[in-house]
Scaffold this motif. Sequence first.
Motif, PDB file in Angstrom:
ATOM      1  N   ASN A 185       4.086   1.808   0.167  1.00 22.78           N
ATOM      2  CA  ASN A 185       4.108   2.686   1.334  1.00 22.78           C
ATOM      3  C   ASN A 185       3.656   1.987   2.606  1.00 22.78           C
ATOM      4  O   ASN A 185       3.420   2.609   3.623  1.00 22.78           O
ATOM      5  CB  ASN A 185       3.228   3.903   1.077  1.00 22.78           C
ATOM      6  N   GLU A 212       4.154  -0.306   5.760  1.00 21.92           N
ATOM      7  CA  GLU A 212       5.219  -0.791   6.631  1.00 21.92           C
ATOM      8  C   GLU A 212       5.196  -2.315   6.716  1.00 21.92           C
ATOM      9  O   GLU A 212       6.225  -2.973   6.719  1.00 21.92           O
ATOM     10  CB  GLU A 212       4.998  -0.219   8.038  1.00 21.92           C
ATOM     11  N   ARG A 270      -0.084   6.480   4.722  1.00 23.03           N
ATOM     12  CA  ARG A 270       1.227   7.125   4.599  1.00 23.03           C
ATOM     13  C   ARG A 270       1.408   7.764   3.229  1.00 23.03           C
ATOM     14  O   ARG A 270       0.928   7.249   2.235  1.00 23.03           O
ATOM     15  CB  ARG A 270       2.328   6.093   4.827  1.00 23.03           C
ATOM     16  N   GLN A 271       2.136   8.867   3.195  1.00 18.93           N
ATOM     17  CA  GLN A 271       2.511   9.512   1.935  1.00 18.93           C
ATOM     18  C   GLN A 271       1.299   9.885   1.094  1.00 18.93           C
ATOM     19  O   GLN A 271       1.339   9.814  -0.114  1.00 18.93           O
ATOM     20  CB  GLN A 271       3.416   8.569   1.120  1.00 18.93           C
TER      21      GLN A 271
END
Lengths: 689, 216
Positions: free
Chosen positions: A666, A668, A269-270
């Motif tokens: 980042n 989850e 992510r990101q």
Amino acid sequence: MPKLTIDGREIEVDPGLTILQACEQIGIEIPRFCYHERLSIAGNCRMCLVALERSPKPVASCAMPVADGMVVHTNTPAVHKMRKGVMEFLLINHPLDCPICDQGGECDLQDQAMGYGLDHSRYKENKRAVEDKRMGPLIKTIMTRCIHCTRCVRFTTEVAGITDMGMLGRGEHAEITSYLEKAVDSELSGNVIDLCPVGALTSKPYAFVARSWELKKTESIDVMDAVGSNIRVDTRGAEVLRVLPRLNDEINEEWISDKTRFACDGLKRQRLDMPYVRKDGKLQPATWPQAFAAIRERIGGLAGAKIAAIAGDQADCEAMVALKALMTGLGSTNIDCRQDGAKLGRGFRAGYIFNSGIAGIENADALLIVGSNPRWEAAVLNARILKRSLMGPFPIGLIGEVKDLSYSYQHLGTDPAALKKLLSGRSDFAKVLKAAQRPMLIIGQGALTRPDGAAVLSLAREVAEKFGIHVPAKSWNGFNVLHTAAARVGGLDLGFLPGDGGRDVAGILEGAGNGEIEAVYLLGADEIDISRLGKAFVIYQGHHGDKGAHRADVILPGAAYTEKNATYVNTEGRVQQTRLAAFPPGDAREDWTIIRALSDVLGKSIACHDLGSVRGMLVEANANFMRPEETMQATWGAFGTEGELSDVPFHSPIDNFYMTDPISRNSETMAECTQAFVAPKQGKTGTHG
Amino acid sequence: MSATPKTFLFTAESEALAKAAIAKYPEGRQRSAVMPLLDIAQRQSGGWLPMPAIEYVALYLDMPAIRVLEVASFYTMYNLKPVGRHHVQVCTNLPCWLRGSDNIAHACKHELGVDFGETTADGQFTLSEVECLGACVNAPMMQIGDDYYEDLDKESTVNILKELRAGGQPMTGSHGGRYTCEPMGGLTSLNHQDDLRAEKVAARAGAKTTGGDDWC
């Protein structure tokens, strides 16, 4: 030493070993489920039965100590039949759901059933069904599969130091559960997934993701904390699917923290997968040449004193040594690897590493912790302290915040004054340290990042010298600095520190604020106060679109720790290397190659052309890099500087174990853990901020 | 039958018993007293162990609550659910079954109007099926509260339950006309103890309540 005969071979083993351990010494494998060499012996699965001459019944080899003259048979038809019988019992209630079980392919029960299982069941009765238990966001439970080996119960009690899990009921009705079905609140809870010999406890984030045989396994090093746990990175294609521990008795034994294990979803992510250049106040995608041109345009003519570089907590040594060379080429001495402003480095190495080694904790007989919360700063290391305290009397004193560290300790105070008092020898704990043969001191970043950090360090050194924590004659050095950043010791070893007249992080931020610094190179540095960078031109090189990237004027996409062959030095001063498990996404590149390419564009070429020559630069900077995987006796000297001590209480730099770096921030899974474990303790609810 | 209490505290008598139980073990080994303490707590709370009692015992012995719960859930003698004033435990293991425990079980169910594991509406009786209670020589048998009732048949079982319901105390021990577990046909050995035995038998006939505990 007892002599015994195993399968016709006579061997002599240390007294106190079990038959199973003796068998292992001569390479005979005994099937087992409940026995685990790092846990206490339970002897309840009965799979390890062997025949013992003159014993009317088979014996459980995991629990039977060796004795002189024993004659053991491990491979007779009778033994085989006994084990088949045990296996049949284990399978009475075990569901036949291997095709939908995440343990399939790496399941002890499945493997051993190949050797000892019957091809069909003789039982027509219904299998028992057990309700699944709730154990938090990390551990998925399918309790019908449980074979009651109690490894998880023993692990949580003996290694993780929490007493939440247990086995309720008996016989047919036995069930493993956590007390009142609370989530298992330990930073090491993920290890029960590895320990579970069946699919009863599996990884929740990894559920139904992949089969073990589809994965490429790469042996690597963890960078979520400064422990440098040895890990195995399992990838499929370019995706890191999971991280597992790798055996290293010196460092992490075979445990890893939950952050190490579960933060890997943050790698997806990101991510920064292409260069960006800020145009008209907005970051626009760019090519590498465009990004480099933008940098040259802005800093090409700048004086060295107006340029600065800060290395982040996960920067690798190759990138740091390259960046240092580039900055030297640009004429700048404003470089620093201590984002948190720790008053460490310069001079004696013994003053900034964990001298005794992590395994050395087991040799210590008294411990003083100063300004650290090892449970959150280095969860695996904390397990070693617990292990030592379970081995026998081990007085522990703590100066700092009162936290549940999973073992009991004596709280001696919260501020430097308590350390001062200890040095004066007036407190009871001073006598304890005095009486100890191998006392140990662990000083955390909570004590060193303060304005008076250097004075605290000097005070700690005096304590070490006075109480025999460092005794050169005994070659015992129990003076230990516990770092929180994987990059820190490497950076200090390389001298990624302000040179003559150079500015440290505080100086750089101040300079950027008042315009004296016009360009700042952030090598994965996100944990500084970004808002203080003022009008400076910011180059951010890193792998995540975190705080640093948001402020950047040029973004150079780098590689995360699973995507490069890179060197890290852990808190013990042990040089270790990560290995490339997956390629960096998109246009991202290994970090040192980016700096190498930029140096050409800026006309200050660094003299290296491949990984070998960068590592040559490392060795040039510090000979320690010549010997990976080793720890060396560090030189002792007068580190720290005497000075005024403040009376502000020590405060650990880590407020949330689960989110400390761009990757875990980042993730989850880590967010869920924060919600489940950290937020309730801080009195926050789900809707908070 | 007691409702689940929110808190639990030892009474003065329980406290004294608990202290005595702990004193049997060396300093620092107080956890060894977990079983007697659970028993004391169970008696105090009316025959069962509510969660607060388990947590109280854990606190009292400085051990994790899960460890106490493990013990409490392992032994069937600890009741984790409320029970009636009289806990009727009928043994249905092999020796008792061979000697007619089915009849005893049926008599209980019929007389009390409940099945195994149930409690009568008035909260007087809980009926349980249990494993061997170690009195096979006097099979079939049942345990009510702390007392054993042995050599039962349908009639004696019903009478015992009726007497309990009426608030009386039925004769404990054998209901088959013998003293303790001596042979049905009279003594065949150890006859020299006859005097002592006669005394005990006479006492039993008078008091109606004596088991075999004080003999031997």
